[in-house]
Motif scaffolding. Structure first.
Motif, PDB file in Angstrom:
ATOM      1  N   ALA A 174       0.216  -1.691   0.105  1.00  0.00           N
ATOM      2  CA  ALA A 174       0.362  -0.037   0.270  1.00  0.00           C
ATOM      3  C   ALA A 174       0.714   1.338  -0.125  1.00  0.00           C
ATOM      4  N   GLY A 175       2.183   1.329   0.678  1.00  0.00           N
ATOM      5  CA  GLY A 175       2.552   2.296   1.305  1.00  0.00           C
ATOM      6  C   GLY A 175       3.416   2.379  -0.678  1.00  0.00           C
ATOM      7  N   GLN A 176       3.424   1.334  -1.419  1.00  0.00           N
ATOM      8  CA  GLN A 176       4.435   2.150  -3.318  1.00  0.00           C
ATOM      9  C   GLN A 176       3.479   2.282  -4.037  1.00  0.00           C
ATOM     10  N   ASN A 177       2.247   1.710  -3.109  1.00  0.00           N
ATOM     11  CA  ASN A 177       1.232   2.673  -4.857  1.00  0.00           C
ATOM     12  C   ASN A 177       1.159   3.970  -3.773  1.00  0.00           C
ATOM     13  N   SER A 178       1.034   3.838  -2.811  1.00  0.00           N
ATOM     14  CA  SER A 178       0.959   5.627  -2.239  1.00  0.00           C
ATOM     15  C   SER A 178       2.068   6.101  -3.324  1.00  0.00           C
ATOM     16  N   ARG A 179       3.420   5.997  -3.211  1.00  0.00           N
ATOM     17  CA  ARG A 179       4.961   6.523  -3.525  1.00  0.00           C
ATOM     18  C   ARG A 179       4.041   6.915  -4.699  1.00  0.00           C
ATOM     19  N   GLY A 180       4.021   5.487  -5.306  1.00  0.00           N
ATOM     20  CA  GLY A 180       4.103   5.347  -6.998  1.00  0.00           C
ATOM     21  C   GLY A 180       2.580   7.280  -7.569  1.00  0.00           C
ATOM     22  N   LEU A 181       1.411   6.788  -6.878  1.00  0.00           N
ATOM     23  CA  LEU A 181       1.199   8.422  -7.309  1.00  0.00           C
ATOM     24  C   LEU A 181       1.455   9.468  -7.138  1.00  0.00           C
ATOM     25  N   ILE A 182       1.980  10.200  -5.755  1.00  0.00           N
ATOM     26  CA  ILE A 182       2.394  10.908  -4.978  1.00  0.00           C
ATOM     27  C   ILE A 182       3.650  11.342  -6.831  1.00  0.00           C
ATOM     28  N   ALA A 183       5.153  10.283  -6.831  1.00  0.00           N
ATOM     29  CA  ALA A 183       5.562  10.229  -8.145  1.00  0.00           C
ATOM     30  C   ALA A 183       4.865  11.486  -9.264  1.00  0.00           C
ATOM     31  N   GLN A 184       4.022  10.290  -9.365  1.00  0.00           N
ATOM     32  CA  GLN A 184       3.042  11.326 -10.778  1.00  0.00           C
ATOM     33  C   GLN A 184       2.672  12.119 -10.943  1.00  0.00           C
ATOM     34  N   GLN A 185       1.413  12.183  -9.859  1.00  0.00           N
ATOM     35  CA  GLN A 185       1.016  13.536  -9.927  1.00  0.00           C
ATOM     36  C   GLN A 185       2.261  15.124  -9.352  1.00  0.00           C
ATOM     37  N   PHE A 186       3.642  14.717  -8.716  1.00  0.00           N
ATOM     38  CA  PHE A 186       4.334  15.669  -8.020  1.00  0.00           C
ATOM     39  C   PHE A 186       5.539  15.863  -7.959  1.00  0.00           C
ATOM     40  N   GLY A 187       5.968  14.736  -8.560  1.00  0.00           N
ATOM     41  CA  GLY A 187       7.535  14.328  -9.225  1.00  0.00           C
ATOM     42  C   GLY A 187       8.590  13.881  -8.194  1.00  0.00           C
ATOM     43  N   ALA A 212      -6.677   6.991   3.749  1.00  0.00           N
ATOM     44  CA  ALA A 212      -6.780   8.073   4.872  1.00  0.00           C
ATOM     45  C   ALA A 212      -5.192   8.254   5.881  1.00  0.00           C
ATOM     46  N   SER A 213      -4.723   6.694   6.141  1.00  0.00           N
ATOM     47  CA  SER A 213      -3.249   6.756   6.069  1.00  0.00           C
ATOM     48  C   SER A 213      -2.347   6.879   5.799  1.00  0.00           C
ATOM     49  N   SER A 214      -2.572   7.991   4.516  1.00  0.00           N
ATOM     50  CA  SER A 214      -0.888   8.314   4.034  1.00  0.00           C
ATOM     51  C   SER A 214      -0.626   9.282   2.408  1.00  0.00           C
ATOM     52  N   LEU A 215      -1.900   8.821   1.633  1.00  0.00           N
ATOM     53  CA  LEU A 215      -2.007   9.435   0.394  1.00  0.00           C
ATOM     54  C   LEU A 215      -2.724  10.630   0.307  1.00  0.00           C
ATOM     55  N   HIS A 216      -3.499  10.919   1.897  1.00  0.00           N
ATOM     56  CA  HIS A 216      -3.925  12.485   2.557  1.00  0.00           C
ATOM     57  C   HIS A 216      -2.997  13.071   2.608  1.00  0.00           C
ATOM     58  N   HIS A 217      -2.339  12.410   3.618  1.00  0.00           N
ATOM     59  CA  HIS A 217      -1.080  13.417   4.117  1.00  0.00           C
ATOM     60  C   HIS A 217      -0.135  14.054   3.361  1.00  0.00           C
ATOM     61  N   TYR A 218       0.411  12.856   2.315  1.00  0.00           N
ATOM     62  CA  TYR A 218       1.569  13.554   1.348  1.00  0.00           C
ATOM     63  C   TYR A 218       0.931  14.100   0.235  1.00  0.00           C
ATOM     64  N   HIS A 219      -0.686  13.774  -0.243  1.00  0.00           N
ATOM     65  CA  HIS A 219      -1.461  14.499  -0.925  1.00  0.00           C
ATOM     66  C   HIS A 219      -1.784  16.456  -0.453  1.00  0.00           C
ATOM     67  N   ALA A 220      -1.921  16.286   1.095  1.00  0.00           N
ATOM     68  CA  ALA A 220      -2.519  18.117   1.271  1.00  0.00           C
ATOM     69  C   ALA A 220      -0.921  18.234   1.388  1.00  0.00           C
TER      70      ALA A 220
END
Length: 599
Positions: free
Chosen positions: A439-452, A499-507
């Motif tokens: 799950a953490g790796q998936n969150s990392r992939g989305l943040i990298a894709q969106q924000f680099g 709720a536990s990872s992606l929200h925080h990094y996206h925000a």
């Protein structure tokens, strides 16, 4: 009609004042024999019972007039290495102890018509009252009498705590311009003791010309005209209590009564996700879904994707709710998200508490039933009535000592998140990865894709400060990943921890969150040193939040359950109003009379 000079004047006090002018009342303090002075304090005690600062229901006391004795329910307890006297109160809470101390100081000052005003912005976690330094002698003698009737303590902020009924105490404190006053409270088990750390500060403001000048900084004002207007304000402005309770009134100058930039003016809710793993119908549904999935899928689920440890309930929710009632009175509403289940002990009629069924919030009903917390968390923003700012808690997360909204949210609405030292593994996701790592790796992939950017840290198991608007934006920004997570009935390599990872990094990347600092501990109850760590936590109570968790089914589940239950009962002995009275598992002792009354 409420009097501006004395907003809660009683018939007893009015009689007292009509018989004795203010000058004579002050002379009583020094010139009248002790028996008569004690009689005066009995009158003040009557005032205290009439103006009471904490509800009977909140403190487990009784409205019976027979319980108003001056020394009733006193007990000697050991607190911070010293033996002190405390009043035993069946429903003792930290916020109620603070409110009680403020109330008692205000009651004494108002009864003697001593000029005072309450203060905000001292950077202390306790209420504060200011009096003119030129009235110090009168104030000291009044408080000495008050402490003589209701035993309590005075400290100078340097660790020196002394008996407030002793004249020697006040002589020793004479050089200090800020004192801490406290009438100690404990619960019947004496596991909870609220002393100086929950007291009320008293500041002596010196006169300089026509101004009163503060002895220490505050964030509002440090000098005010001697004849500045005194306004009546609710005591809860200076010592916050749950919104359902009213703590009476006090006086202050106008500047301390208006909203300040560091006030949290928005409501903050709490959301729990909870499951009763002992429910036969739920277990049958889970087992059927697991069997169907393993038949249709290319391989079995990961060992930690759906094992029994993931769903085991040891009544943690009961104690997590107690921790909110005890240490976070500012929480607005509480939502319990379940699969149609309700704890047998839960008081579902209590205001501000609501059960939310999965069927109410899932945008696609075909995703149900689900046994995946990631899927459930993806739908939390759909809870009807949920405030924009809320805390998301698992039931194994607890508040360990008094916390404020500022621990989790900035006053301007930005959220805070708490990064762990544990790292997300590098590389691509595989079916062999632990579900939490995938799950953490998936969150990392989305943040990298969106924000680099490349994220590496996991989050601590703390309450998660969330914004509905951010969660709604995440659903729009990552629709396919969001849909897959919602439809994943068990933990899956495709999950995103919204709720536990992606929200925080996206925000964080969109300037709506910052990294926070929280004193926190995680205790793995499967660890050989778990009992030792729990004992230390119970003895010191020095963490803001803590999590008690396990991920592997224990060899001796009964022993493990006893260990956890014994710890939680000792740490949170006071039942919360979220529990049905018949289900409260703590013996209630008869406490002193009410000290906060219901609004």
């Amino acid at each position: 009609m409420v009097s501006l000079n004395n907003p809660e004047a009683s018939a007893l006090v009015s009689t007292y004042r009509s018989l004795l002018p203010v000058g004579a009342r002050r002379r009583i303090v020094r010139r009248v024999p002790r028996p008569l002075r004690n009689a005066v304090m009995h009158l003040l005690a009557s005032l205290d019972s009439l103006r009471s600062a904490v509800v009977t229901r909140a403190l487990g006391g009784s409205r019976s007039p027979g319980r108003h004795g001056p020394n009733a329910f006193l007990r000697v307890v050991r607190h911070r290495g010293k033996h002190v006297r405390a009043v035993v109160v069946g429903g003792a809470t930290e916020w109620a102890a603070r409110a009680r101390n403020l109330h008692m100081v205000v009651a004494v000052l108002e009864a003697a018509e001593i000029d005072y005003f309450c203060i905000r912005g001292t950077a202390q976690a306790v209420p504060c009252v200011a009096v003119p330094a030129e009235q110090r002698e009168d104030v000291e003698e009044l408080l000495q009498i008050a402490f003589g009737r209701n035993p309590g303590y005075v400290s100078n902020g340097l660790g020196e705590q002394r008996d407030g009924a002793s004249a020697k105490t006040w002589r020793r404190m004479r050089t200090h311009q800020v004192l801490r006053l406290a009438w100690n409270v404990c619960d019947p088990t004496a596991e909870l003791i609220f002393g100086q750390e929950s007291g009320c500060d008293l500041e002596f403001w010196r006169r300089t010309g026509d101004e009163l000048v503060a002895p220490r900084p505050n964030s509002v004002l440090t000098q005010t005209p001697i004849d500045a207007e005194r306004r009546v304000m609710e005591q809860k402005l200076f010592s916050p209590v749950p919104s359902l309770y009213h703590t009476g009134y006090a006086r202050s100058v106008p500047e301390f009564g208006v909203p300040l930039p560091d006030d949290h003016l928005f409501p903050i809710d709490v959301v729990y996700t909870w499951v009763d793993d002992s429910d036969p119908a739920w277990r049958a549904s889970r087992d059927a879904a697991r069997l169907l999935l393993t038949r249709d899928a290319s391989g079995p689920l990961h060992e930690q994707a759906a094992n029994d440890a993931r769903y085991t309930s040891r009544d943690e929710l009961r104690y997590s709710l107690r921790s909110i009632h005890q240490y976070a009175p500012w929480v607005h509403n509480i939502y319990l998200v379940t699969a149609g289940q309700v704890p047998r002990w839960l008081n579902t009629e209590y205001p501000g508490l609501r059960i939310v069924d999965h069927r109410e919030i899932f945008s696609d009903p075909t995703a149900l039933p689900t046994f995946n917390s990631h899927a459930i968390e993806s739908q939390l923003h759909r809870i009807d009535g949920l405030s924009d700012h809320f805390l998301y808690l698992n039931d194994d997360v607890f508040f360990g000592r008094p916390v404020g909204p500022g621990h989790f949210f900035h006053p301007n609405g930005l959220t805070k998140f708490f990064m762990s030292k544990a790292l997300i593994p590098s590389g691509e996701v595989s079916g062999a990865d632990l579900p939490v790592n995938a799950a953490g790796q998936n969150s990392r992939g989305l943040i990298a894709q969106q924000f680099g950017t490349f994220i590496a840290q996991k989050m601590k198991h703390t309450p998660h400060a969330l914004r509905r608007e951010v969660l709604q934006e995440i659903e729009r920004t990552y629709p396919e990943e969001h849909r897959r997570t919602q439809h994943s009935r068990f933990r899956s390599p495709d999950d995103v921890p919204i709720a536990s990872s992606l929200h925080h990094y996206h925000a964080f990347h969109t300037a709506r969150a910052t990294v926070g600092d929280l004193r926190y501990v995680y205790i793995d109850i499967g660890d050989l040193k778990a009992q030792q760590r729990l004992n230390r936590l119970a003895a010191r109570r020095d963490f803001d939040t803590f999590c008690i968790n396990d991920t592997i089914v224990p060899q001796n589940p009964d022993a493990q359950e006893r260990m956890v239950r014994d710890f939680l009962k000792a740490y949170f002995p006071v039942p919360s109003p979220y529990e049905l009275p018949a289900e409260a598992d703590t013996t209630r002792a008869q406490g002193e009379p009410a000290e906060l009354r219901s609004a």
